[in-house]
Design a protein around this motif. Structure first.
Motif, PDB file in Angstrom:
ATOM      1  N   ASN A 141      29.034   9.929 -24.001  1.00 19.87           N
ATOM      2  CA  ASN A 141      28.000   9.161 -23.336  1.00 19.87           C
ATOM      3  C   ASN A 141      26.602   9.641 -23.739  1.00 19.87           C
ATOM      4  OD1 ASN A 141      26.178   9.681 -20.873  1.00 19.87           O
ATOM      5  ND2 ASN A 141      27.332   7.907 -20.264  1.00 19.87           N
TER       6      ASN A 141
ATOM      7  N   CYS B 109      21.171   4.929 -20.194  1.00 23.06           N
ATOM      8  CA  CYS B 109      21.024   4.039 -19.034  1.00 23.06           C
ATOM      9  C   CYS B 109      21.701   4.620 -17.793  1.00 23.06           C
ATOM     10  CB  CYS B 109      21.526   2.633 -19.338  1.00 23.06           C
ATOM     11  SG  CYS B 109      23.306   2.456 -19.344  1.00 23.06           S
TER      12      CYS B 109
ATOM     13  N   PRO C  12      23.480   3.306 -15.167  1.00 25.24           N
ATOM     14  CA  PRO C  12      24.864   3.024 -14.735  1.00 25.24           C
ATOM     15  C   PRO C  12      25.882   3.863 -15.502  1.00 25.24           C
ATOM     16  CG  PRO C  12      23.675   0.979 -15.101  1.00 25.24           C
ATOM     17  CD  PRO C  12      22.788   2.081 -15.592  1.00 25.24           C
TER      18      PRO C  12
ATOM     19  N   GLY D  99      27.235   6.828 -13.700  1.00 23.52           N
ATOM     20  CA  GLY D  99      28.550   6.305 -13.338  1.00 23.52           C
ATOM     21  C   GLY D  99      29.672   7.183 -13.869  1.00 23.52           C
TER      22      GLY D  99
ATOM     23  N   LEU E 181      32.043   1.718  -8.983  1.00 29.72           N
ATOM     24  CA  LEU E 181      31.456   2.303 -10.189  1.00 29.72           C
ATOM     25  C   LEU E 181      31.882   1.527 -11.434  1.00 29.72           C
ATOM     26  CD1 LEU E 181      31.806   6.137  -9.465  1.00 29.72           C
ATOM     27  CD2 LEU E 181      29.710   4.775  -9.434  1.00 29.72           C
TER      28      LEU E 181
ATOM     29  N   PHE F  49      32.786  -1.573 -11.590  1.00 34.75           N
ATOM     30  CA  PHE F  49      32.094  -2.866 -11.535  1.00 34.75           C
ATOM     31  C   PHE F  49      30.664  -2.727 -12.082  1.00 34.75           C
ATOM     32  CE2 PHE F  49      29.444  -5.654  -8.681  1.00 34.75           C
ATOM     33  CZ  PHE F  49      29.818  -6.870  -9.239  1.00 34.75           C
ATOM     34  N   LEU F  50      30.004  -1.678 -11.644  1.00 31.66           N
ATOM     35  CA  LEU F  50      28.631  -1.431 -12.092  1.00 31.66           C
ATOM     36  C   LEU F  50      28.589  -1.163 -13.598  1.00 31.66           C
ATOM     37  CD1 LEU F  50      25.633  -0.900 -11.182  1.00 31.66           C
ATOM     38  CD2 LEU F  50      26.235   1.513 -11.114  1.00 31.66           C
TER      39      LEU F  50
ATOM     40  N   LYS G  61      29.124  -4.426 -15.572  1.00 27.35           N
ATOM     41  CA  LYS G  61      28.115  -5.476 -15.462  1.00 27.35           C
ATOM     42  C   LYS G  61      26.709  -5.034 -15.832  1.00 27.35           C
ATOM     43  CE  LYS G  61      30.751  -8.680 -13.599  1.00 27.35           C
ATOM     44  NZ  LYS G  61      30.942 -10.010 -14.187  1.00 27.35           N
ATOM     45  N   SER G  62      26.398  -3.761 -15.682  1.00 26.70           N
ATOM     46  CA  SER G  62      24.992  -3.389 -15.889  1.00 26.70           C
ATOM     47  C   SER G  62      24.709  -2.437 -17.030  1.00 26.70           C
ATOM     48  CB  SER G  62      24.378  -2.713 -14.657  1.00 26.70           C
ATOM     49  OG  SER G  62      24.894  -3.073 -13.484  1.00 26.70           O
ATOM     50  N   SER G  63      25.718  -1.920 -17.691  1.00 28.21           N
ATOM     51  CA  SER G  63      25.415  -0.935 -18.728  1.00 28.21           C
ATOM     52  C   SER G  63      24.584  -1.541 -19.846  1.00 28.21           C
ATOM     53  CB  SER G  63      26.697  -0.366 -19.324  1.00 28.21           C
ATOM     54  OG  SER G  63      27.369   0.362 -18.346  1.00 28.21           O
ATOM     55  N   PHE G  64      23.872  -0.665 -20.528  1.00 27.97           N
ATOM     56  CA  PHE G  64      22.972  -1.112 -21.593  1.00 27.97           C
ATOM     57  C   PHE G  64      23.728  -1.585 -22.830  1.00 27.97           C
ATOM     58  CE2 PHE G  64      20.569  -0.043 -25.451  1.00 27.97           C
ATOM     59  CZ  PHE G  64      19.407  -0.757 -25.236  1.00 27.97           C
TER      60      PHE G  64
ATOM     61  N   LYS H  81      29.840  -0.977 -21.185  1.00 24.45           N
ATOM     62  CA  LYS H  81      30.473  -2.181 -20.635  1.00 24.45           C
ATOM     63  C   LYS H  81      31.989  -2.139 -20.811  1.00 24.45           C
ATOM     64  CE  LYS H  81      26.638  -5.332 -20.694  1.00 24.45           C
ATOM     65  NZ  LYS H  81      25.573  -5.621 -21.647  1.00 24.45           N
TER      66      LYS H  81
END
Ligand code: SF4
Ligand code: SF4
Ligand code: SF4
Ligand code: FES
Lengths: 579, 332
Positions: B267, B271, B273, B277, B298, B300-301, B304-307, B312
């Protein structure tokens, strides 16, 4: 491509232009979309993901801070899915941030806290994961509490934009951290731009909270306040006044209501700086090799030269900065006049600046063994003090600054905006050279928010090449050019902060181009209203030169200083508990 | 052969990118070819970073000539000034000499580049950052690499498998094959078989169909989806890995921990999330009775929201495992 078109946001139609982002259109129309990493001064980074919106027809949600509008676009800013995502994201962001709400530069305007409430984030789901991160002190100017950092990277970019690059991004993943550089060739110049661009309040001026009352706790001392030009048109922001409202009289009354003996105006100090600098310029114009003359009233710029470009030290004007001159005069001229022992005087400067906290510790500035200024409060610090003592600026009756060190020219006021030092010096230099009282007043070419402003000014038949650097990030290029061609400029003003001191690190947050513009406009309007708009026509200046600074030696002792090459000191990490 | 013809041929063959995203290759080439620019670049991506995927190495080892030819064809078609062959560190060490020899003999403008980071560098924009010597993080899109990639020039990025098949297509030697990296069965290895086969057929043909109860992970060994035995009538996807897990010997929580360790290590931290996350997922999974509701939130987040695609895609293995196999209701 400049024509406009319509888009829909939450089913309502709005006019939009190509090149605008969804967020910009929304903000223009007062539609709320939360943001954390977005800052209008900086590049779009898309890393907090809090501004996600739904665009009809697109599979994935998009960050509104980065996506440009297109004709016919239909946007939803607050669907149940988006709300839930924001809630969850905030729970994560909030728990990587140590709360210190009572002592935070964002005080009552904290977006983090507002958003967690708005989206009903349950911040108890996770424990604070940054508790053990260190707190750093950058000399006597700034505190950086890395426990509060939410990894948005604004400070790293802004410090880079300042041409300094002292803040670095280290590590990877959840271990990523913003740290002060260990490189011995990089050092902080204390401009405080990191502070006013941080959404999480990780930075603050030294003593900005714990010690604001210090000035009021000076037993047996006469406490004198003096306040900088740029403070008057921005303090109001802390109390909900419209942008650029000048609050000079209320500010003075507020300070007095705290039991302070005298309140003087640093704008008068600026008039002294102008007088001395004009003289120095005129002398140096005789010997072109000594040019360009560079301003030195910004301590961040001075530190930059002393650390990064020591070869330019001889070009810095030796004239002291306005509040240092005035502080010195308070402890000499005024003390004599009032028959007070200078040791019993405690001078407090209210400044838009955190670098000034460092400046007052420079030992070479001492006057007869005493520091000219004992304490610096930022604009925010003064606001904090007013809040603590329940000073109500709405109700308070304005007062005038005290006699005699409260009277200043219009030129002294515009010092707070980029180009102001230059313009003031030009007003007086022209008059001195042409030996007449009044000459041209307004030099509009040096005003405004451009990064580098150049102009040719005719003085006594000669043309003077002048330059104004607005923001330290533009200095490097100019200095490098000067190395090759010293004839590029005769006179150069550099202010570290974008917009000059009105955009300083001690000013209210948030900041933006629009806000800085308004604050500057406020200053120019005040200048316009003054009957006396040049330093040399200021009766107090005339009086003090006549009665006190009559011999050159005294004038030099009180109004000039010197500089020396600076080296990096070790990083100062505060032990846990001390902070 | 004219560039138009080459692209036409690839289009007809129906080749899709083998780097995971399965974007039609001909379309990608056409996009880069169309852009007007002084300079263009080509990057052949051999950075294989996901666990249990071995096909990039398989190509480097057994089909280097076809690969270099594929690069040459791509380069000529899009008129790239230079091509970079981007290799994982160990691949670089093992195959550099051999590849350089081929490149030299044919006198081609191909530079072999040693990969800097890990898994994330397989992501196209991170790869570009890596080649430019920057922090290993994905870039914002748009602009896409096809418009502004390496040094801001239009850049075509293809997986080495894709380029290998390009050379086969141009030489009329392609019948719709793909590479499968199979592990966990009796005959692990890389197999070249038709992309139209169902997963079941692939496992059977290669002698890997287990005689015990199992589920599989397809695509990649970290980001791949979990499929149950009855779902194996679909074809392979993503990076083409198939990993077999015996149902009664696999502890789902340990499996998730393995994944999360991989994701934590890879990672980038850009970002919130994904950075936060993943950190919290790891924290939760090390607890005795983690709150499943939070885990789902987590995931779900993340989805839907990762850069970037990395964040994703991360939710997929976890979500599918939890949904299909269940995690905490087993007493293993
Ligand atoms: S005060 Fe200025 S120089 Fe120092 S870290 Fe902050 S932005 Fe950088
Ligand atoms: S210290 Fe503040 S500005 Fe800097 S990365 Fe952290 S949250 Fe952002
Ligand atoms: S520009 Fe003004 S506020 Fe900024 S560092 Fe310099 S003196 Fe301070
Ligand atoms: S404000 Fe748009 S991603 Fe942070």
């Amino acid at each position: 491509m400049l024509q406009s078109f319509y888009i829909k946001i939450n089913k309502k139609r709005f006019k939009a232009r190509f090149s605008e982002t969804i967020l910009e259109v929304a903000q223009r129309n007062n539609i709320f979309i939360p943001t954390l990493c977005y800052h209008s001064d900086l590049k779009v980074k898309e890393n907090c993901r809090i501004c996600l919106v739904k665009i009809k027809g697109e599979k994935e949600l998009k960050t509104s801070c980065s996506v440009k509008v297109k004709p016919g676009m239909e946007i939803f800013t607050d669907t149940p899915e988006i709300k839930k995502l924001r809630k969850l994201n905030l729970e994560l962001i909030f728990t990587q941030h140590s709360q210190e709400c009572h002592d935070c530069v964002w005080f009552s305007r904290c977006q983090l806290l507002d958003l967690t409430k708005k989206y009903q984030a349950d911040t108890s789901r996770f424990s604070n994961r940054k508790e053990k991160r260190p707190v750093y002190k950058f000399d006597s100017a700034l505190i950086y509490d890395s426990k509060k950092c939410i990894d948005c990277r604004n400070c790293v970019e802004v410090c880079q934009n300042q041409g300094v690059g002292f803040l670095e991004l280290k590590g990877q993943g959840a271990d990523i951290r913003v740290v002060p550089s260990e490189d011995k060739n990089k050092d902080c110049v204390y401009c405080g731009q990191c502070l006013i661009h941080c959404p999480a309040g990780s930075f603050e001026g030294v003593g900005e909270f714990e010690e604001v009352e210090t000035p009021l706790k000076q037993k047996g001392k006469k406490v004198i306040f003096q306040f900088a030009p740029a403070v008057r048109t921005s303090l109001g922001e802390e109390f909900g006044f419209p942008l650029r409202t000048p609050l000079t009289g209320k500010l003075i009354a507020g300070i007095k209501s705290l039991g302070v003996d005298k309140v003087f105006d640093v704008s008068l100090g600026a008039d002294f700086t102008t007088m001395e600098e004009a003289k120095e310029l005129i002398t140096k114009l005789e010997d072109k090799r000594k040019l360009p003359l560079m301003t030195s009233c910004c301590p961040a710029w001075v530190k930059y030269i002393e650390f990064y470009y020591p070869e330019f030290i001889p070009y810095l004007t030796s004239v002291r900065s306005p509040h240092i001159i005035l502080g010195g005069l308070i402890k000499t001229y005024w003390a004599q006049r009032e028959k007070i022992n200078p040791q019993d005087i405690f001078v407090v400067s209210v400044m838009p600046c955190v670098a000034k906290k460092y400046e007052i510790t420079r030992p070479e500035l001492k006057i007869k063994g005493l520091k000219p200024v004992d304490y610096v409060l930022t604009t925010r610090g003064l606001a904090q003090l007013f809040r603590k003592y329940k000073v109500d600026l709405n109700k308070i009756k304005p007062l005038q600054a005290d006699h005699p060190l409260g009277y200043h020219s219009g030129a002294g006021i515009i010092y707070g905006a980029t180009g102001g030092v230059m313009e003031s010096a030009l007003r007086t230099t022209q008059a001195m050279l042409n030996e007449k009282e009044i000459s041209k007043i307004e030099f509009k070419k040096v005003r405004g928010m451009k990064g580098v402003k150049r102009a040719l000014v005719k003085i006594k038949g000669k043309s003077l090449k002048i330059g104004v650097v607005n923001g330290l990030g533009f200095a490097k290029e100019i200095l490098e050019k000067l190395k090759e061609n010293p004839d590029l400029f005769d006179y150069l003003e550099v202010m570290a902060c974008p917009g000059g001191c009105i955009g300083g690190g001690g000013q209210p947050i948030p900041t933006s181009k629009k806000i800085r513009n308004k604050r500057a406009q406020g200053l120019y309007q005040l200048d316009k209203k003054r009957t006396i708009r040049t330093a040399h026509q200021n009766p107090v200046i005339k009086e003090v030169y006549r009665d006190f600074l009559k011999n050159k030696k005294t004038a030099h002792y009180l109004c000039h200083t010197h500089y020396s090459r600076k080296f990096k000191k070790g990083l100062n990490i505060l032990p846990p508990g001390q902070y | 052969m004219s560039p138009e013809k080459v692209i036409q041929k690839i289009k007809k063959a129906g080749l899709k990118g083998r780097g995971g995203a399965e974007f039609p290759t001909a379309l990608k080439w056409e996009m880069v070819r169309k852009v007007k620019a002084e300079k263009k670049y080509l990057i052949a991506n051999g950075s294989e970073g996901e666990p249990k995927v071995f096909k990039d190495e398989f190509i480097l080892k057994t089909h280097p000539f076809e690969l270099i030819e594929g690069i040459k064809i791509a380069q000529e078609t899009i008129k790239a000034a230079k091509a970079y062959l981007y290799l994982r560190k160990d691949f670089f060490q093992k195959y550099k000499k051999k590849l350089e020899k081929i490149i030299k003999e044919k006198n081609l403008p191909i530079i072999i580049f040693k990969k800097q980071g890990g898994y994330l560098c397989g992501e196209e924009t991170t790869l570009v950052e890596s080649l430019e010597g920057r922090r290993l993080e994905p870039r914002s899109r748009p602009p896409y690499p096809s418009e502004k990639g390496l040094w801001d020039c239009p850049t075509l990025i293809n997986n080495v498998e894709t380029l290998y098949y390009v050379s086969r297509i141009i030489n009329n030697n392609y019948q719709g094959e793909r590479l499968y990296s199979i592990s966990g069965g009796d005959h692990p290895g890389v197999y070249e078989l038709s992309a139209d086969l169902s997963l079941k057929q692939v496992l059977k043909k290669t002698g890997n169909w287990p005689n015990f109860k199992f589920f599989v992970q397809v695509g990649g060994g970290a980001s791949g989806e979990i499929l149950l035995t009855r779902e194996l009538n679909q074809t392979g996807s993503g990076l083409g890995a198939i990993i077999i897990y015996p149902e009664d010997k696999t502890n789902p929580v340990s499996l998730m921990k393995k994944w999360i360790d991989f994701f934590i290590q890879e990672n980038c931290g850009k970002c919130s999330p994904c950075r936060e996350g993943v950190y919290r997922l790891k924290e939760l999974l090390s607890q005795k009775n983690p709150d499943q509701e939070i885990i789902k939130d987590l995931l779900f987040l993340l989805e839907k929201s990762s850069f970037c695609p990395f964040g994703k895609a991360m939710a997929q293995p976890f979500s599918s495992l939890i949904k299909k196999v269940g995690i905490f209701n087993k007493n293993k």
